[in-house]
Design a protein around this motif. Structure first.
Motif, PDB file in Angstrom:
ATOM      1  N   PHE A   1     -13.073   1.786   1.475  1.00 24.06           N
ATOM      2  CA  PHE A   1     -13.224   1.519   0.038  1.00 24.06           C
ATOM      3  C   PHE A   1     -12.392   0.283  -0.308  1.00 24.06           C
ATOM      4  CE2 PHE A   1     -10.043   4.833   0.682  1.00 24.06           C
ATOM      5  CZ  PHE A   1      -8.897   4.251   0.141  1.00 24.06           C
ATOM      6  N   THR A   2     -12.536  -0.203  -1.551  1.00 26.37           N
ATOM      7  CA  THR A   2     -11.847  -1.411  -2.039  1.00 26.37           C
ATOM      8  C   THR A   2     -11.056  -1.051  -3.284  1.00 26.37           C
ATOM      9  OG1 THR A   2     -13.612  -2.831  -1.171  1.00 26.37           O
ATOM     10  CG2 THR A   2     -12.151  -3.774  -2.842  1.00 26.37           C
ATOM     11  N   LEU A   3      -9.817  -1.599  -3.420  1.00 24.82           N
ATOM     12  CA  LEU A   3      -8.971  -1.359  -4.592  1.00 24.82           C
ATOM     13  C   LEU A   3      -8.492  -2.698  -5.153  1.00 24.82           C
ATOM     14  CD1 LEU A   3      -6.674   1.635  -3.491  1.00 24.82           C
ATOM     15  CD2 LEU A   3      -8.618   1.673  -5.071  1.00 24.82           C
ATOM     16  N   TYR A   4      -8.540  -2.783  -6.495  1.00 24.39           N
ATOM     17  CA  TYR A   4      -7.973  -3.936  -7.187  1.00 24.39           C
ATOM     18  C   TYR A   4      -6.471  -3.769  -7.320  1.00 24.39           C
ATOM     19  CZ  TYR A   4     -12.691  -5.413  -8.364  1.00 24.39           C
ATOM     20  OH  TYR A   4     -14.002  -5.836  -8.290  1.00 24.39           O
ATOM     21  N   PRO A   5      -5.756  -4.825  -7.542  1.00 28.36           N
ATOM     22  CA  PRO A   5      -4.297  -4.721  -7.682  1.00 28.36           C
ATOM     23  C   PRO A   5      -3.898  -3.741  -8.783  1.00 28.36           C
ATOM     24  CG  PRO A   5      -4.937  -7.014  -7.457  1.00 28.36           C
ATOM     25  CD  PRO A   5      -6.210  -6.251  -7.630  1.00 28.36           C
TER      26      PRO A   5
ATOM     27  N   ASN B   1      -4.119  -7.189   5.239  1.00 31.96           N
ATOM     28  CA  ASN B   1      -2.679  -7.112   5.539  1.00 31.96           C
ATOM     29  C   ASN B   1      -2.408  -5.898   6.439  1.00 31.96           C
ATOM     30  OD1 ASN B   1      -1.444  -9.276   3.623  1.00 31.96           O
ATOM     31  ND2 ASN B   1      -2.835  -8.069   2.305  1.00 31.96           N
ATOM     32  N   PRO B   2      -2.845  -5.953   7.700  1.00 38.34           N
ATOM     33  CA  PRO B   2      -2.687  -4.773   8.570  1.00 38.34           C
ATOM     34  C   PRO B   2      -1.229  -4.416   8.832  1.00 38.34           C
ATOM     35  CG  PRO B   2      -3.406  -6.703   9.832  1.00 38.34           C
ATOM     36  CD  PRO B   2      -3.515  -7.083   8.389  1.00 38.34           C
ATOM     37  N   ASP B   3      -0.287  -5.370   8.612  1.00 40.28           N
ATOM     38  CA  ASP B   3       1.121  -5.027   8.816  1.00 40.28           C
ATOM     39  C   ASP B   3       1.629  -4.044   7.773  1.00 40.28           C
ATOM     40  OD1 ASP B   3       1.175  -6.697  10.970  1.00 40.28           O
ATOM     41  OD2 ASP B   3       1.997  -8.422   9.875  1.00 40.28           O
TER      42      ASP B   3
ATOM     43  N   ASP C   1      -0.864  -7.802  -5.064  1.00 44.12           N
ATOM     44  CA  ASP C   1      -1.365  -8.730  -6.076  1.00 44.12           C
ATOM     45  C   ASP C   1      -2.781  -9.208  -5.798  1.00 44.12           C
ATOM     46  OD1 ASP C   1       1.122  -8.617  -7.291  1.00 44.12           O
ATOM     47  OD2 ASP C   1       1.908 -10.265  -6.047  1.00 44.12           O
ATOM     48  N   VAL C   2      -3.397  -8.711  -4.709  1.00 39.98           N
ATOM     49  CA  VAL C   2      -4.746  -9.151  -4.362  1.00 39.98           C
ATOM     50  C   VAL C   2      -5.629  -7.935  -4.156  1.00 39.98           C
ATOM     51  CG1 VAL C   2      -3.924 -11.289  -3.299  1.00 39.98           C
ATOM     52  CG2 VAL C   2      -4.169  -9.224  -1.928  1.00 39.98           C
ATOM     53  N   VAL C   3      -6.951  -8.170  -4.187  1.00 36.99           N
ATOM     54  CA  VAL C   3      -7.914  -7.106  -3.921  1.00 36.99           C
ATOM     55  C   VAL C   3      -7.869  -6.776  -2.428  1.00 36.99           C
ATOM     56  CG1 VAL C   3     -10.322  -6.431  -4.000  1.00 36.99           C
ATOM     57  CG2 VAL C   3      -9.368  -7.867  -5.831  1.00 36.99           C
ATOM     58  N   GLU C   4      -7.819  -5.471  -2.086  1.00 36.99           N
ATOM     59  CA  GLU C   4      -7.713  -5.050  -0.693  1.00 36.99           C
ATOM     60  C   GLU C   4      -8.878  -4.129  -0.314  1.00 36.99           C
ATOM     61  OE1 GLU C   4      -6.065  -5.762   1.797  1.00 36.99           O
ATOM     62  OE2 GLU C   4      -4.071  -6.511   1.273  1.00 36.99           O
ATOM     63  N   ASP C   5      -9.387  -4.374   0.904  1.00 39.44           N
ATOM     64  CA  ASP C   5     -10.325  -3.427   1.516  1.00 39.44           C
ATOM     65  C   ASP C   5      -9.539  -2.513   2.458  1.00 39.44           C
ATOM     66  OD1 ASP C   5     -12.562  -4.547   0.274  1.00 39.44           O
ATOM     67  OD2 ASP C   5     -12.720  -6.074   1.844  1.00 39.44           O
ATOM     68  N   TYR C   6      -9.837  -1.203   2.420  1.00 36.90           N
ATOM     69  CA  TYR C   6      -9.073  -0.228   3.197  1.00 36.90           C
ATOM     70  C   TYR C   6      -9.998   0.497   4.177  1.00 36.90           C
ATOM     71  CZ  TYR C   6      -5.164  -0.850   0.000  1.00 36.90           C
ATOM     72  OH  TYR C   6      -4.134  -1.379  -0.730  1.00 36.90           O
ATOM     73  N   GLN C   7      -9.431   0.774   5.339  1.00 39.24           N
ATOM     74  CA  GLN C   7     -10.095   1.619   6.349  1.00 39.24           C
ATOM     75  C   GLN C   7      -9.160   2.790   6.692  1.00 39.24           C
ATOM     76  OE1 GLN C   7     -11.067  -0.831   9.710  1.00 39.24           O
ATOM     77  NE2 GLN C   7     -12.836  -1.770   8.703  1.00 39.24           N
ATOM     78  N   LEU C   8      -9.742   4.007   6.716  1.00 39.70           N
ATOM     79  CA  LEU C   8      -8.961   5.221   6.963  1.00 39.70           C
ATOM     80  C   LEU C   8      -9.441   5.886   8.260  1.00 39.70           C
ATOM     81  CD1 LEU C   8      -8.554   4.644   3.904  1.00 39.70           C
ATOM     82  CD2 LEU C   8      -8.372   7.133   3.576  1.00 39.70           C
ATOM     83  N   GLU C   9      -8.492   6.380   9.049  1.00 38.26           N
ATOM     84  CA  GLU C   9      -8.832   7.132  10.249  1.00 38.26           C
ATOM     85  C   GLU C   9      -7.777   8.217  10.493  1.00 38.26           C
ATOM     86  OE1 GLU C   9      -8.667   5.011  13.896  1.00 38.26           O
ATOM     87  OE2 GLU C   9      -6.954   3.778  13.303  1.00 38.26           O
TER      88      GLU C   9
ATOM     89  N   THR D   1       0.845  -1.195   0.000  1.00 31.63           N
ATOM     90  CA  THR D   1       0.000   0.000   0.000  1.00 31.63           C
ATOM     91  C   THR D   1       0.878   1.241   0.000  1.00 31.63           C
ATOM     92  OG1 THR D   1      -1.724  -1.155   1.220  1.00 31.63           O
ATOM     93  CG2 THR D   1      -1.809   1.257   1.214  1.00 31.63           C
ATOM     94  N   VAL D   2       0.510   2.213  -0.823  1.00 29.47           N
ATOM     95  CA  VAL D   2       1.194   3.512  -0.866  1.00 29.47           C
ATOM     96  C   VAL D   2       0.128   4.593  -0.726  1.00 29.47           C
ATOM     97  CG1 VAL D   2       2.604   5.091  -2.224  1.00 29.47           C
ATOM     98  CG2 VAL D   2       3.058   2.635  -2.319  1.00 29.47           C
ATOM     99  N   ALA D   3       0.365   5.567   0.179  1.00 27.71           N
ATOM    100  CA  ALA D   3      -0.582   6.675   0.370  1.00 27.71           C
ATOM    101  C   ALA D   3       0.196   7.980   0.403  1.00 27.71           C
ATOM    102  CB  ALA D   3      -1.377   6.489   1.663  1.00 27.71           C
ATOM    103  N   ARG D   4      -0.381   9.031  -0.178  1.00 29.78           N
ATOM    104  CA  ARG D   4       0.297  10.330  -0.254  1.00 29.78           C
ATOM    105  C   ARG D   4      -0.722  11.469  -0.162  1.00 29.78           C
ATOM    106  NH1 ARG D   4       1.375  14.021  -4.120  1.00 29.78           N
ATOM    107  NH2 ARG D   4       0.268  12.773  -5.665  1.00 29.78           N
ATOM    108  N   LEU D   5      -0.405  12.474   0.679  1.00 25.16           N
ATOM    109  CA  LEU D   5      -1.221  13.696   0.784  1.00 25.16           C
ATOM    110  C   LEU D   5      -0.688  14.736  -0.181  1.00 25.16           C
ATOM    111  CD1 LEU D   5      -1.552  13.938   4.663  1.00 25.16           C
ATOM    112  CD2 LEU D   5      -3.462  13.648   3.068  1.00 25.16           C
ATOM    113  N   ASP D   6      -1.596  15.442  -0.871  1.00 24.67           N
ATOM    114  CA  ASP D   6      -1.165  16.486  -1.798  1.00 24.67           C
ATOM    115  C   ASP D   6      -0.539  17.676  -1.063  1.00 24.67           C
ATOM    116  OD1 ASP D   6      -1.914  15.016  -3.918  1.00 24.67           O
ATOM    117  OD2 ASP D   6      -3.467  16.382  -4.657  1.00 24.67           O
ATOM    118  N   GLN D   7      -0.943  17.954   0.181  1.00 25.53           N
ATOM    119  CA  GLN D   7      -0.402  19.054   0.969  1.00 25.53           C
ATOM    120  C   GLN D   7       0.076  18.510   2.310  1.00 25.53           C
ATOM    121  OE1 GLN D   7      -4.145  21.672   0.184  1.00 25.53           O
ATOM    122  NE2 GLN D   7      -2.524  23.084   0.822  1.00 25.53           N
ATOM    123  N   GLU D   8       1.292  18.914   2.692  1.00 28.08           N
ATOM    124  CA  GLU D   8       1.815  18.476   3.980  1.00 28.08           C
ATOM    125  C   GLU D   8       1.605  19.515   5.074  1.00 28.08           C
ATOM    126  OE1 GLU D   8       5.856  17.391   3.505  1.00 28.08           O
ATOM    127  OE2 GLU D   8       5.407  15.570   2.348  1.00 28.08           O
ATOM    128  N   SER D   9       1.142  20.699   4.714  1.00 29.75           N
ATOM    129  CA  SER D   9       0.837  21.716   5.734  1.00 29.75           C
ATOM    130  C   SER D   9      -0.226  22.662   5.200  1.00 29.75           C
ATOM    131  CB  SER D   9       2.098  22.513   6.121  1.00 29.75           C
ATOM    132  OG  SER D   9       2.560  23.269   5.026  1.00 29.75           O
TER     133      SER D   9
END
Length: 444
Positions: A55-59, A93-95, A31-39, A3-11
């Protein structure tokens, strides 16, 4: 890492009550379909929302959701920089959880109200009120208080300054004193205005009234007439009833006195002989006392000679004295102090002040003795300056001399990297210090 996540603004910088939207991109590199939770984690979590927290994302695919940051206009949200993160958790894959971070800067705002309690006072010489100051902003505020009246019927009152923390209320007492006493007549109404001027904000005018009462109340005239009537009645009783009786008693008493004087003269002649004998004995006693007095006088002369020749040390010594008070850890929006306690029995007369602001900090510098502020200077108005007074400010034993720094923004001196994060300011005070002289050592 799947998983890779990026914010457009850091401040982002926001006024309290405003909102901002920050895009967040999340990509599934696995390589697998993942369900994501954001907080949201951190202090801003209470006022930050996520458009799509699940939300859910395909590989090999990605999506963009948005964060809405909306700091409330409340004193509970302090001004300054607050860090927060977005925890992106793959359910299977919470790790592989990632936490992109950002900073939101909440800008300061001022919201100050004041109230006069009570609005109307009454009295012959002084009226007493309280001013309640409520700071609803998110930074400390220093308010100055002054009392004025257009009719100029009140004496000039001492102005005061009071600092109120964010989200708190403070009370201060004021007194109003009429210029002249009202001896008689109906009460006089004196309107006045208490002006509360918060620093960097508009003043608040509070209307008040003092009802000045006469020194001599209305019932005083009636009481005086009643007392005069009582005196006249007593005079009549004396003249008609008591005076004849008193005169007869006085004649009888005079006759008794004459008889007693004759008996006393006879006794006096007999006593004179005894007194002559006592006088002779007293003369002998006086001679002994004279010898003792001469010896005592000799001892006193020796003590006086010792004092004249420098045998008695001075009771108080005075010497020049200087002291430097410094504050170096005051962050933006905070207040820090440094103090010096004058020892019991000593007296410090302050005549010289040297103020230091080497970084060009912004805020307020206060010097006080106990609760009395003797010097107030905006930090942005100087780098280094000095003051010298002919009449000193006196701090007696057990008094505390305090330096207070209210840091609004640390300075940024040219060429200094990284820029300072705290205000660093100081004051050097000087003047004579008086203290009891040490006791002389005893001779062996």
């Amino acid at each position: 890492m799947s998983t890779v996540a990026r914010l457009d603004q850091e401040s982002v910088s926001l006024n309290a009550g405003e909102s901002a939207t920050i895009p967040l991109e999340v990509r599934n590199t696995g390589d697998v379909v993942e369900d994501y939770q954001l907080e949201v984690v951190g202090v801003p979590a209470g006022w930050t929302t996520i458009a799509d927290p699940q939300f859910t994302l395909y590989p090999g695919t990605s999506t963009v959701t948005t964060l809405t940051v909306n700091p409330p206009r409340s004193s509970e949200v302090p001004a300054g920089r607050l860090s927060f993160g977005i925890r992106v958790v793959p359910v299977d894959n919470p790790d592989d959880t990632v936490v992109p971070e950002a900073v939101v800067e909440v800008l300061p705002f001022l919201d100050t109200t004041a109230e006069l309690v009570p609005r109307t006072s009454r009295g012959r010489r002084t009226g007493r009120h309280q001013v309640a100051i409520d700071n609803r902003g998110n930074v400390p505020v220093t308010a100055f208080i002054a009392v004025t009246d257009q009719a100029e019927l009140l004496k000039e009152s001492d102005t005061e300054a009071i600092t109120v923390p964010p989200g708190r209320a403070a009370f201060t007492k004021i007194k109003v004193r009429p210029v002249e006493l009202l001896w008689t007549g109906p009460p006089t109404t004196i309107p006045f205005v208490v002006t509360v001027t918060p620093q960097d904000s508009l003043p608040v005018a509070l209307q008040g009234t003092h009802l000045q009462e006469p020194v001599i109340p209305k019932w005083f005239g009636k009481a005086l007439l009643i007392a005069l009537a009582a005196l006249l009645a007593l005079a009549a009783i004396w003249s008609w009833l008591l005076k004849p009786t008193v005169q007869a008693a006085a004649r009888d008493a005079a006759a008794d006195v004459a008889r007693q004087e004759a008996q006393a003269q006879a006794k006096q002649v007999a006593a004179q002989a005894a007194e002559a004998q006592k006088a002779a004995t007293a003369a002998e006693v006086a001679q002994v006392k004279a010898a003792s007095a001469a010896k005592q006088a000799d001892t006193t002369n020796k003590q006086v000679q010792l004092a004249v020749t420098g045998g008695v040390p001075p009771r108080v010594v005075t010497a020049p004295f200087s002291l430097r008070l410094a504050v170096s850890d005051a962050r933006a929006g905070s207040t820090r102090t440094d103090s010096f306690d004058v020892a019991k029995g000593q007296s410090l007369s302050i005549t010289d002040f040297v103020l230091e602001n080497p970084q060009g900090d912004e805020g307020l510098l206060l010097v006080s003795i106990g609760r009395q502020i003797i010097l107030s200077q905006a930090l942005e108005s100087f780098r280094t300056t000095d003051y010298h007074f002919v009449t000193p400010f006196v701090a007696t034993g057990k008094a505390t001399v305090t330096l207070t720094i209210q840091c609004r923004q640390p300075g940024a001196p040219p060429g200094v990297t990284p820029a300072p994060t705290t205000c660093r300011d100081a004051v050097t005070i000087g003047g004579p210090l008086s203290k009891p002289a040490p006791k002389p050592a005893k001779k062996p």
